[in-house]
Design a protein around this motif. Sequence first.
Motif, PDB file in Angstrom:
ATOM      1  N   ARG A   1       0.911  -1.203  -0.086  1.00  0.00           N
ATOM      2  CA  ARG A   1      -0.023   0.150  -0.097  1.00  0.00           C
ATOM      3  C   ARG A   1       0.849   1.214  -0.060  1.00  0.00           C
ATOM      4  O   ARG A   1       0.337   2.277  -0.722  1.00  0.00           O
ATOM      5  CB  ARG A   1      -0.920  -0.012   1.218  1.00  0.00           C
ATOM      6  CG  ARG A   1      -2.092  -1.030   0.911  1.00  0.00           C
ATOM      7  CD  ARG A   1      -3.328  -0.456   2.089  1.00  0.00           C
ATOM      8  NE  ARG A   1      -2.813  -0.694   3.336  1.00  0.00           N
ATOM      9  CZ  ARG A   1      -2.582  -1.961   4.126  1.00  0.00           C
ATOM     10  NH1 ARG A   1      -3.236  -3.210   3.310  1.00  0.00           N
ATOM     11  NH2 ARG A   1      -2.340  -2.199   5.322  1.00  0.00           N
ATOM     12  N   THR A   2       1.809   1.187   0.754  1.00  0.00           N
ATOM     13  CA  THR A   2       2.496   2.455   0.769  1.00  0.00           C
ATOM     14  C   THR A   2       3.455   2.676  -0.386  1.00  0.00           C
ATOM     15  O   THR A   2       3.608   3.628  -1.063  1.00  0.00           O
ATOM     16  CB  THR A   2       3.909   2.173   2.119  1.00  0.00           C
ATOM     17  OG1 THR A   2       3.033   1.899   3.148  1.00  0.00           O
ATOM     18  CG2 THR A   2       4.635   3.422   2.330  1.00  0.00           C
ATOM     19  N   PHE A   3       4.250   1.612  -0.878  1.00  0.00           N
ATOM     20  CA  PHE A   3       4.845   1.482  -2.213  1.00  0.00           C
ATOM     21  C   PHE A   3       4.025   2.045  -3.328  1.00  0.00           C
ATOM     22  O   PHE A   3       4.344   2.847  -4.212  1.00  0.00           O
ATOM     23  CB  PHE A   3       5.389   0.232  -2.657  1.00  0.00           C
ATOM     24  CG  PHE A   3       6.655  -0.291  -1.916  1.00  0.00           C
ATOM     25  CD1 PHE A   3       7.073   0.346  -0.534  1.00  0.00           C
ATOM     26  CD2 PHE A   3       7.012  -1.626  -2.210  1.00  0.00           C
ATOM     27  CE1 PHE A   3       7.907  -0.401   0.263  1.00  0.00           C
ATOM     28  CE2 PHE A   3       8.060  -2.150  -1.315  1.00  0.00           C
ATOM     29  CZ  PHE A   3       8.394  -1.433  -0.287  1.00  0.00           C
ATOM     30  N   THR A   4       2.777   1.568  -3.634  1.00  0.00           N
ATOM     31  CA  THR A   4       1.903   2.085  -4.744  1.00  0.00           C
ATOM     32  C   THR A   4       1.511   3.551  -4.653  1.00  0.00           C
ATOM     33  O   THR A   4       1.531   4.287  -5.370  1.00  0.00           O
ATOM     34  CB  THR A   4       0.815   0.848  -4.929  1.00  0.00           C
ATOM     35  OG1 THR A   4       0.149   0.861  -3.780  1.00  0.00           O
ATOM     36  CG2 THR A   4       1.301  -0.361  -5.499  1.00  0.00           C
ATOM     37  N   ARG A   5       1.144   3.720  -3.087  1.00  0.00           N
ATOM     38  CA  ARG A   5       0.640   5.175  -2.900  1.00  0.00           C
ATOM     39  C   ARG A   5       1.691   6.095  -3.257  1.00  0.00           C
ATOM     40  O   ARG A   5       1.457   7.164  -3.948  1.00  0.00           O
ATOM     41  CB  ARG A   5       0.276   5.126  -1.584  1.00  0.00           C
ATOM     42  CG  ARG A   5      -0.784   6.381  -1.301  1.00  0.00           C
ATOM     43  CD  ARG A   5      -1.440   6.373  -0.063  1.00  0.00           C
ATOM     44  NE  ARG A   5      -2.320   7.286   0.026  1.00  0.00           N
ATOM     45  CZ  ARG A   5      -3.034   7.342   0.855  1.00  0.00           C
ATOM     46  NH1 ARG A   5      -3.417   6.627   1.768  1.00  0.00           N
ATOM     47  NH2 ARG A   5      -3.807   8.607   0.802  1.00  0.00           N
ATOM     48  N   ILE A   6       3.039   5.860  -2.832  1.00  0.00           N
ATOM     49  CA  ILE A   6       4.042   6.885  -3.123  1.00  0.00           C
ATOM     50  C   ILE A   6       4.437   6.935  -4.834  1.00  0.00           C
ATOM     51  O   ILE A   6       4.830   7.931  -5.060  1.00  0.00           O
ATOM     52  CB  ILE A   6       5.300   6.757  -2.066  1.00  0.00           C
ATOM     53  CG1 ILE A   6       4.575   6.912  -0.651  1.00  0.00           C
ATOM     54  CG2 ILE A   6       6.079   7.834  -2.407  1.00  0.00           C
ATOM     55  CD1 ILE A   6       5.783   6.501   0.315  1.00  0.00           C
ATOM     56  N   ALA A   7       4.340   5.651  -5.247  1.00  0.00           N
ATOM     57  CA  ALA A   7       4.819   5.645  -6.768  1.00  0.00           C
ATOM     58  C   ALA A   7       3.822   6.464  -7.531  1.00  0.00           C
ATOM     59  O   ALA A   7       4.237   6.811  -8.621  1.00  0.00           O
ATOM     60  CB  ALA A   7       4.761   4.122  -7.187  1.00  0.00           C
TER      61      ALA A   7
ATOM     62  N   ASP B   1       0.063   5.732  -7.290  1.00  0.00           N
ATOM     63  CA  ASP B   1      -1.296   4.977  -7.633  1.00  0.00           C
ATOM     64  C   ASP B   1      -2.474   6.147  -7.897  1.00  0.00           C
ATOM     65  O   ASP B   1      -2.901   6.775  -7.180  1.00  0.00           O
ATOM     66  CB  ASP B   1      -1.639   4.169  -6.582  1.00  0.00           C
ATOM     67  CG  ASP B   1      -2.642   3.216  -6.618  1.00  0.00           C
ATOM     68  OD1 ASP B   1      -3.484   3.274  -7.610  1.00  0.00           O
ATOM     69  OD2 ASP B   1      -2.995   2.291  -5.783  1.00  0.00           O
ATOM     70  N   PRO B   2      -3.003   5.837  -9.198  1.00  0.00           N
ATOM     71  CA  PRO B   2      -4.004   6.549  -9.680  1.00  0.00           C
ATOM     72  C   PRO B   2      -5.173   6.558  -8.597  1.00  0.00           C
ATOM     73  O   PRO B   2      -5.961   7.415  -8.416  1.00  0.00           O
ATOM     74  CB  PRO B   2      -4.368   6.389 -11.131  1.00  0.00           C
ATOM     75  CG  PRO B   2      -3.308   5.277 -11.393  1.00  0.00           C
ATOM     76  CD  PRO B   2      -2.645   4.889 -10.337  1.00  0.00           C
ATOM     77  N   ALA B   3      -5.541   5.483  -8.011  1.00  0.00           N
ATOM     78  CA  ALA B   3      -6.530   5.364  -7.041  1.00  0.00           C
ATOM     79  C   ALA B   3      -6.459   6.196  -6.024  1.00  0.00           C
ATOM     80  O   ALA B   3      -7.525   6.564  -5.356  1.00  0.00           O
ATOM     81  CB  ALA B   3      -6.411   3.750  -6.459  1.00  0.00           C
ATOM     82  N   HIS B   4      -5.132   6.907  -5.685  1.00  0.00           N
ATOM     83  CA  HIS B   4      -5.226   7.554  -4.641  1.00  0.00           C
ATOM     84  C   HIS B   4      -5.163   9.000  -5.120  1.00  0.00           C
ATOM     85  O   HIS B   4      -4.898  10.249  -4.259  1.00  0.00           O
ATOM     86  CB  HIS B   4      -3.884   7.383  -3.802  1.00  0.00           C
ATOM     87  CG  HIS B   4      -4.312   6.195  -3.016  1.00  0.00           C
ATOM     88  ND1 HIS B   4      -3.644   4.830  -3.160  1.00  0.00           N
ATOM     89  CD2 HIS B   4      -4.942   5.956  -1.913  1.00  0.00           C
ATOM     90  CE1 HIS B   4      -4.066   4.213  -2.192  1.00  0.00           C
ATOM     91  NE2 HIS B   4      -4.689   4.516  -1.383  1.00  0.00           N
ATOM     92  N   ASP B   5      -5.599   9.547  -6.270  1.00  0.00           N
ATOM     93  CA  ASP B   5      -5.647  10.799  -6.814  1.00  0.00           C
ATOM     94  C   ASP B   5      -4.293  11.773  -6.513  1.00  0.00           C
ATOM     95  O   ASP B   5      -4.534  12.781  -5.974  1.00  0.00           O
ATOM     96  CB  ASP B   5      -6.662  11.655  -5.991  1.00  0.00           C
ATOM     97  CG  ASP B   5      -7.992  11.090  -6.453  1.00  0.00           C
ATOM     98  OD1 ASP B   5      -8.120  10.545  -7.478  1.00  0.00           O
ATOM     99  OD2 ASP B   5      -8.992  11.325  -5.811  1.00  0.00           O
ATOM    100  N   ILE B   6      -3.092  11.030  -6.890  1.00  0.00           N
ATOM    101  CA  ILE B   6      -1.925  11.839  -6.683  1.00  0.00           C
ATOM    102  C   ILE B   6      -1.951  12.517  -8.069  1.00  0.00           C
ATOM    103  O   ILE B   6      -1.655  11.716  -9.114  1.00  0.00           O
ATOM    104  CB  ILE B   6      -0.788  10.893  -6.372  1.00  0.00           C
ATOM    105  CG1 ILE B   6      -0.946  10.219  -4.937  1.00  0.00           C
ATOM    106  CG2 ILE B   6       0.544  11.595  -6.618  1.00  0.00           C
ATOM    107  CD1 ILE B   6       0.259   9.447  -4.585  1.00  0.00           C
ATOM    108  N   PRO B   7      -1.715  14.018  -7.877  1.00  0.00           N
ATOM    109  CA  PRO B   7      -1.568  14.701  -9.328  1.00  0.00           C
ATOM    110  C   PRO B   7      -0.339  14.098  -9.874  1.00  0.00           C
ATOM    111  O   PRO B   7       0.679  13.801  -9.258  1.00  0.00           O
ATOM    112  CB  PRO B   7      -1.590  16.109  -8.798  1.00  0.00           C
ATOM    113  CG  PRO B   7      -1.724  16.182  -7.329  1.00  0.00           C
ATOM    114  CD  PRO B   7      -1.675  14.847  -6.785  1.00  0.00           C
TER     115      PRO B   7
END
Length: 293
Positions: free
Chosen positions: A184-190, A192-198
């Motif tokens: 979860r941490t890796f994909t989020r910081i990479a 992950d479009p699911a977390h709306d990272i611009p």
Amino acid sequence: TQKDLDEILTFTIALARKAGELILEGSKAILASHDVSEKKNAVDLVTEYDVRVEELVRGEIEKAYPSFAFIGEESYAAGKRPELTDAPTFCVDPIDGTTNFVHGFPHACISLGLLYKREPTIGVVFNPFLNQLYSAMKGHGAYVNELTRLPANPPAPFPSLQTALIGMEWGSDRSASTMGKKTRTFTRIAGDPAHDIPEGKMAHGFRSLGSAALNYCAVAAGQLDMYWEIGCWPWDVAAGIVIAREAGGEVFGDKESSVQGKVFTDDMLWGRKYIVIRGVADSPQEKSSEAQK
Ligand code: IPD
């Protein structure tokens, strides 16, 4: 006394280099024989050289400093688990990066940490494959190959988390709960479009050197902005903590309280979770080098 600490540092550096010779000899032997065993699971590896290097190091420490306690990865695995006390205690990983060692990937090291009153006080990490020796003593700075003070370049302002180069490891704990937190941490910081990272706000990249101690040293050197891992053991981090802190970095463990006091409490020693962040321009390291001028 300071003289005692200076002598212990000199002893520890010489010991790391001696161990490095055996690690290089072992690398040739293991790459030829593929004689590798598993510990807790199929990704937790050990070779006869992990044990032989630890025996060499433990023997030399016992001869030079018979009153010091010793916590070592392989002795611990064999059931020798001394209580952590205020006594000077060597905390040793004979080969950190055993997986690299058995694959011939040249990022493996010996990690020798000295705890005094439970606090990491001296740290020596030696990668014999690249002939890189990192050393530090509390209050006296961190060095590579004993000459270059770390960080070698003036530290830049810390980038945002999203623009950082981050060290992370899968480690050998592949249990469902740990893997869940890691993925979860890796994909989020990479990003992950699911977390709306611009777009443009994801981390610049991740690196896994395969050795916790060398990740700490990379943060100390300013090559990584931070390192995050769940699953480290005390022998993976005891030396790296001194080296990272003396280069102006901050180490965060499991419990906030152990971080604020900067004391390597039992919680922090066995906490298993670490975040290490590199120094920035107004770091304590910068101030202490100002004071020395
Ligand atoms: C391991 C390595 C690895 C890290 C693990 C450590 P070992 O140590 O440092 O990079 O992810 O948490 O236990 O088993 O090679 O000594």
